[in-house]
Design a protein around this motif. Structure first.
Motif, mmCIF file in Angstrom:
data_model
loop_
_atom_site.group_PDB
_atom_site.id
_atom_site.type_symbol
_atom_site.label_atom_id
_atom_site.label_comp_id
_atom_site.label_asym_id
_atom_site.label_seq_id
_atom_site.Cartn_x
_atom_site.Cartn_y
_atom_site.Cartn_z
ATOM 1 N N SER A 134 21.130 94.523 1.018
ATOM 2 C CA SER A 134 22.540 94.666 0.652
ATOM 3 C C SER A 134 23.066 96.070 0.901
ATOM 4 O O SER A 134 24.268 96.300 0.889
ATOM 5 C CB SER A 134 22.737 94.293 -0.821
ATOM 6 O OG SER A 134 21.929 95.100 -1.660
ATOM 7 N N GLU B 21 16.602 96.689 9.807
ATOM 8 C CA GLU B 21 17.935 96.716 9.231
ATOM 9 C C GLU B 21 19.026 96.793 10.297
ATOM 10 O O GLU B 21 20.080 96.178 10.167
ATOM 11 C CB GLU B 21 18.049 97.904 8.272
ATOM 12 C CG GLU B 21 17.751 97.558 6.832
ATOM 13 C CD GLU B 21 16.311 97.089 6.614
ATOM 14 O OE1 GLU B 21 15.872 96.109 7.251
ATOM 15 O OE2 GLU B 21 15.614 97.691 5.784
ATOM 16 N N ASN C 190 22.339 86.121 3.348
ATOM 17 C CA ASN C 190 21.704 85.329 2.304
ATOM 18 C C ASN C 190 20.300 85.869 2.047
ATOM 19 O O ASN C 190 19.515 86.055 2.984
ATOM 20 C CB ASN C 190 21.587 83.860 2.732
ATOM 21 C CG ASN C 190 22.905 83.285 3.231
ATOM 22 O OD1 ASN C 190 23.685 82.742 2.468
ATOM 23 N ND2 ASN C 190 23.154 83.403 4.538
ATOM 24 N N ILE C 191 19.972 86.135 0.788
ATOM 25 C CA ILE C 191 18.620 86.556 0.418
ATOM 26 C C ILE C 191 17.832 85.314 0.014
ATOM 27 O O ILE C 191 18.227 84.587 -0.897
ATOM 28 C CB ILE C 191 18.660 87.567 -0.740
ATOM 29 C CG1 ILE C 191 19.501 88.789 -0.354
ATOM 30 C CG2 ILE C 191 17.239 88.003 -1.100
ATOM 31 C CD1 ILE C 191 19.721 89.754 -1.484
ATOM 32 N N TRP C 192 16.719 85.076 0.693
ATOM 33 C CA TRP C 192 15.908 83.885 0.447
ATOM 34 C C TRP C 192 14.666 84.299 -0.356
ATOM 35 O O TRP C 192 14.038 85.326 -0.069
ATOM 36 C CB TRP C 192 15.490 83.255 1.769
ATOM 37 C CG TRP C 192 14.703 81.990 1.627
ATOM 38 C CD1 TRP C 192 15.175 80.711 1.596
ATOM 39 C CD2 TRP C 192 13.270 81.889 1.502
ATOM 40 N NE1 TRP C 192 14.158 79.811 1.465
ATOM 41 C CE2 TRP C 192 12.964 80.508 1.393
ATOM 42 C CE3 TRP C 192 12.237 82.805 1.455
ATOM 43 C CZ2 TRP C 192 11.665 80.042 1.256
ATOM 44 C CZ3 TRP C 192 10.941 82.349 1.317
ATOM 45 C CH2 TRP C 192 10.661 80.981 1.216
ATOM 46 N N VAL C 193 14.316 83.509 -1.359
ATOM 47 C CA VAL C 193 13.093 83.737 -2.133
ATOM 48 C C VAL C 193 12.271 82.459 -2.093
ATOM 49 O O VAL C 193 12.820 81.353 -1.945
ATOM 50 C CB VAL C 193 13.402 84.133 -3.595
ATOM 51 C CG1 VAL C 193 14.148 85.457 -3.642
ATOM 52 C CG2 VAL C 193 14.208 83.048 -4.290
ATOM 53 N N ARG D 63 29.616 89.872 3.891
ATOM 54 C CA ARG D 63 28.629 89.380 2.929
ATOM 55 C C ARG D 63 28.486 87.862 2.990
ATOM 56 O O ARG D 63 27.428 87.315 2.641
ATOM 57 C CB ARG D 63 29.006 89.806 1.509
ATOM 58 C CG ARG D 63 28.652 91.254 1.186
ATOM 59 C CD ARG D 63 28.870 91.559 -0.275
ATOM 60 N NE ARG D 63 28.459 92.916 -0.629
ATOM 61 C CZ ARG D 63 27.221 93.259 -0.969
ATOM 62 N NH1 ARG D 63 26.265 92.341 -0.996
ATOM 63 N NH2 ARG D 63 26.928 94.505 -1.288
ATOM 64 N N TYR E 235 19.464 84.983 7.002
ATOM 65 C CA TYR E 235 18.667 84.769 5.797
ATOM 66 C C TYR E 235 17.481 85.736 5.856
ATOM 67 O O TYR E 235 16.795 85.810 6.882
ATOM 68 C CB TYR E 235 18.151 83.329 5.718
ATOM 69 C CG TYR E 235 19.243 82.284 5.623
ATOM 70 C CD1 TYR E 235 19.528 81.663 4.419
ATOM 71 C CD2 TYR E 235 19.974 81.917 6.757
ATOM 72 C CE1 TYR E 235 20.534 80.697 4.327
ATOM 73 C CE2 TYR E 235 20.977 80.961 6.677
ATOM 74 C CZ TYR E 235 21.255 80.355 5.462
ATOM 75 O OH TYR E 235 22.248 79.408 5.372
ATOM 76 N N THR E 236 17.242 86.473 4.767
ATOM 77 C CA THR E 236 16.149 87.438 4.763
ATOM 78 C C THR E 236 15.268 87.246 3.540
ATOM 79 O O THR E 236 15.721 86.761 2.498
ATOM 80 C CB THR E 236 16.681 88.889 4.756
ATOM 81 O OG1 THR E 236 17.320 89.149 3.500
ATOM 82 C CG2 THR E 236 17.657 89.123 5.893
ATOM 83 N N THR E 237 13.999 87.666 3.670
ATOM 84 C CA THR E 237 13.073 87.657 2.533
ATOM 85 C C THR E 237 13.110 88.971 1.778
ATOM 86 O O THR E 237 12.285 89.207 0.905
ATOM 87 C CB THR E 237 11.641 87.389 3.029
ATOM 88 O OG1 THR E 237 11.267 88.429 3.940
ATOM 89 C CG2 THR E 237 11.540 86.032 3.714
ATOM 90 N N PHE E 238 14.025 89.854 2.093
ATOM 91 C CA PHE E 238 14.162 91.163 1.467
ATOM 92 C C PHE E 238 15.650 91.410 1.199
ATOM 93 O O PHE E 238 16.520 90.810 1.827
ATOM 94 C CB PHE E 238 13.599 92.264 2.378
ATOM 95 C CG PHE E 238 14.135 92.209 3.787
ATOM 96 C CD1 PHE E 238 15.242 92.954 4.169
ATOM 97 C CD2 PHE E 238 13.536 91.380 4.734
ATOM 98 C CE1 PHE E 238 15.751 92.879 5.453
ATOM 99 C CE2 PHE E 238 14.036 91.300 6.027
ATOM 100 C CZ PHE E 238 15.146 92.052 6.386
ATOM 101 N N ASN E 239 15.919 92.291 0.269
ATOM 102 C CA ASN E 239 17.302 92.588 -0.108
ATOM 103 C C ASN E 239 17.838 93.717 0.761
ATOM 104 O O ASN E 239 17.464 94.877 0.587
ATOM 105 C CB ASN E 239 17.383 92.976 -1.581
ATOM 106 C CG ASN E 239 18.818 93.158 -2.046
ATOM 107 O OD1 ASN E 239 19.743 93.118 -1.251
ATOM 108 N ND2 ASN E 239 18.991 93.346 -3.351
#
Length: 742
Positions: free
Chosen positions: A237, A217, A276-279, A272, A231-235
């Motif tokens: 925020s 983090e 970016n949150i990537w799924v 913000r 861009y992350t694979t986890f939130n």
């Protein structure tokens, strides 16, 4: 009996890990968000020195003192105190250190001298140690004995002797410490080191129970601070200041992980747009971008890789290393970089114990009941350590406290395992079966290790008994004791008896006709420089030719400032290259003999010239100083200024092998290294030292003879018929980084 294949494989795998982590891995660590550093700047100035508590009320490990509901209250507790106790937690790099610094408090860091040389490289080690050692500040042993009592009381005053505490020096050193933090320890500093492209994709695990990983983090914060699109694979925020924890499910609804201090709400909402949150199923970021994988909560990197793209950067934030794959093509960053050396002697004994026929079953059936579980493995380890300690004491006289510490940990666990969850947490992954346990223990077996000796041999031209000189200067012993033809054999026997790899000698005046040819026959190479003095003696460095190649040599005369003196002392600086090196790193060995006089200021000037020469010559290689400093006073002066040579070397970042090992393990440094029996009286002092740079570590030293026994047997003191010099040999078992490692 030949080793089993699984044993050989295990040793090989750990061999690879140890040299790869040094050769390929770059240190990284926690950091402080820039916005929080700026926001709390008034807090760091809020209390005057005389208004502050001696120590903050939070005691590591005592849950009764963890009672702060907000970040501000928590940091005010630190900011209103001169010092706060901190120590190693899961790893050396602990978030508490940074929270203390953020509040402007001085971390009183237990065992700071033990921090591995490549862990926490961006930390003001020297400044913190000097602040901890200011007059009036209690020592670590005293504070450790008071921890329980401190946890029961909110009154932490009265621990510092304010009558002698140097307020101005504290303020000066504290200002320098905070300036270092601002320049080297912010999130943007760590993010910049990654050298990532403007767009980054961070691939990591996360769970509902613990969605946070501190290092990950803080890197996310730093990347956005430096303008990256993330861009992350986890939130993640929760790193934004408008984050509302109250609307989230447990455990967040009951409070953020770690209460959210430091990492949470670290960026303004305007950032913000960079997050970016990537799924899975989303399109990849626009090329070009950097693909980063990180560990999570002491677990490995993700196995899968998205986008059919090579990983560019891997970041290991774990407290302990695990057997997770790392692509050779990627850039590696590790938070905890151990030196892989401190278990070498126990490991060697343990290798033989584990290499038994019964354990070979693990090669065929790793899940067999014959493979040791954690409890069984701990018992075998205990046996190996006990054997090692017994053999060392009987054959070598070593005091090796590292093995004793491990034995105590194991014995505590075996006696009441339910009360030692930390032991299980640390070693369960690595010791649940024979192969994993073997990998962890065998990692020490790849080290290049050397015994290093320092010896003032007493020059022949200075070895005179009282009938041959004035009664004020000669030794009390008989003239026959000092006859060179007799003494030289004793000196040679003393040098060879300890099987040292590197030897430093002072007061040498028979280099060409004795020391060089005799030690060459024993497998040594050497170099010598005579001082500018009527006495015609000098200093020499020898090394085993089968272990080291000779590098460049430099000699310097140690003058009094710019003034040329008639009897200048000399120092030899010799670079050595380990024979099996695969990198450009060497070792610089220095032999030096400072002036014998009552003027410590003169010797400090000589030491200053020596350190300057070493800094210029070493090119960041590790350094060993084998020295007779002729300074009787030891560390612990009540004055704030540097009072003697020992203090000066310590202030420059050098550790005395004997003293450092003694402080770490509750033992004292040698009571004396010279006990000259002059006709006019005795001179007893600790003048000789083995100083090492921060990347080298002493794991054992050779004790000097018991003072009472020596006094009883030899009323003439030193030299005498059994001891050929007025100084004793110092021997340190130093851990030198593997020559294959960077």
């Amino acid at each position: 009996m030949a080793p089993s294949q699984w044993l050989a494989d295990s040793i090989s795998s750990v061999d690879n890990f140890c040299w790869q982590q040094k050769l390929l891995a770059t240190p990284t660590q926690y950091s402080i968000p820039t916005s929080k550093w700026n926001h709390y700047e008034p807090l760091r100035r809020k209390w005057k020195i005389e208004e502050k508590n001696d120590f903050a009320g939070l005691i590591p490990g005592d849950s009764r003192t963890y009672n702060y509901s907000t970040e501000l209250l928590y940091l005010e507790m630190y900011a209103s105190s001169l010092y706060c106790i901190t120590k190693k937690k899961g790893g050396w790099d602990c978030l508490r250190h940074y929270e203390i610094l953020l509040a402007g408090c001085v971390p009183y860091f237990f065992d700071i001298a033990k921090v591995p040389s490549r862990s926490m490289v961006h930390f003001p080690h020297g400044l913190v140690r000097r602040l901890m050692q200011l007059p009036g500040v209690p020592g670590e042993d005293f504070l450790a004995s008071r921890l329980g009592k401190l946890g029961q009381s909110t009154n932490t005053n009265g621990l510092i002797d304010r009558a002698v505490f140097p307020v101005n020096e504290y303020e000066r050193l504290r200002a320098a410490m905070l300036s270092y933090v601002e320049s080297h320890m912010l999130c943007k500093n760590r993010a910049s080191e990654l050298q990532a492209l403007p767009r980054v994709f961070i691939h990591s695990y996360a769970t509902k129970e613990k969605p946070v990983d501190y290092l990950r983090e803080l890197l996310v914060v730093g990347l956005m601070e430096t303008g990256h699109q993330v861009y992350t694979t986890f939130n993640a925020s929760y790193v934004f200041q408008d984050f509302d924890v109250s609307g989230l499910d447990a455990p967040w609804g009951l409070g953020s992980y770690g209460r959210g201090f430091l990492y949470e709400r670290a960026l303004p909402p305007s950032y913000r747009s960079r997050f970016n949150i990537w799924v899975p199923g989303d399109s990849p970021p626009d090329e070009p971008f950097s693909y980063i994988k990180t560990t999570y909560n002491n677990k490995p990197y993700p196995i899968e890789t998205f986008f059919d793209k090579a990983v560019d950067i891997v970041v290991d934030g774990n407290d302990i290393w695990g057997a997770h794959p790392e692509p050779v093509s990627a850039t590696w960053y590790r938070r905890e970089l151990s030196d892989c050396h401190h278990l070498i002697k126990p490991a060697r004994a343990l290798l033989g114990t584990l290499n038994s026929g019964a354990l070979w079953n693990c090669e065929v059936s790793p899940q067999s009941r014959l493979c040791p579980n954690l409890h069984d493995a701990a018992r075998v380890w205990q046996y190996g350590l006990q054997m090692t300690a017994e053999v060392e004491m009987q054959t070598q006289g070593w005091r090796s406290p590292s093995g004793a510490e491990f034995l105590l940990d194991i014995e505590d666990y075996l006696r009441t395992p339910q009360h030692f969850p930390d032991f299980v947490e640390k070693f369960m992954i690595l010791a649940t079966n024979a192969r994993q346990f073997m990998e962890w223990c065998a990692k020490a077996a790849v080290a290049v290790q050397g015994n290093n000796a320092e010896r003032n041999v007493l020059a022949d031209c200075l070895a005179k008994s009282s009938p041959l000189l004035s009664l004020q200067r000669g030794f009390r012993c008989e003239a026959e004791v000092l006859r060179w033809e007799r003494r030289r054999e004793q000196v040679k026997e003393e040098i060879l008896r300890h099987d040292a790899d590197i030897v430093g000698l002072c007061e040498v005046d028979h280099f060409d006709d004795f020391f060089e040819p005799e030690l060459e026959r024993a497998g040594f190479q050497g170099t010598f420089k005579r001082k500018r003095s009527p006495a015609k003696d000098g200093v020499a460095v020898f090394w085993r030719a089968d272990k080291f190649d000779e590098g460049v040599r430099r000699t310097i005369f140690l003058e009094y400032g710019r003034q040329r003196t008639k009897a200048a002392q000399v120092a030899v600086l010799q670079r050595l290259w380990p024979r099996d090196r695969q990198t450009g790193k060497g070792i610089v060995v220095c032999a030096v003999h400072l002036r014998a006089s009552s003027d410590d200021g003169f010797r400090v000037q000589q030491a200053s010239a020596l350190v300057s020469a070493l800094q210029d010559f070493s090119r960041c290689d590790e350094q060993i100083i084998l020295a007779d400093v002729n300074s009787k006073q030891m560390m612990g002066s009540s004055r704030t200024e540097i009072a003697n040579v020992f203090d000066y070397f310590a202030a420059c970042g050098f550790k005395c092998a004997y003293t450092d090992l003694g402080l770490q393990h509750g033992r004292s440094s040698p009571k004396y290294t010279t006990w000259a029996g002059w006709a006019s009286g005795d001179f007893k002092a600790t003048c000789d030292h083995i100083f090492v740079s921060r990347g080298l570590h002493a794991q054992a030293v050779l004790d000097v003879p018991d003072a009472d026994e020596l006094a009883e047997k030899f009323p003439e003191r030193l030299p005498n018929e059994f001891f050929p010099s007025d100084h004793l040999s110092l021997i340190a078992d130093l851990v030198i980084p593997d020559s294959r490692l960077a």
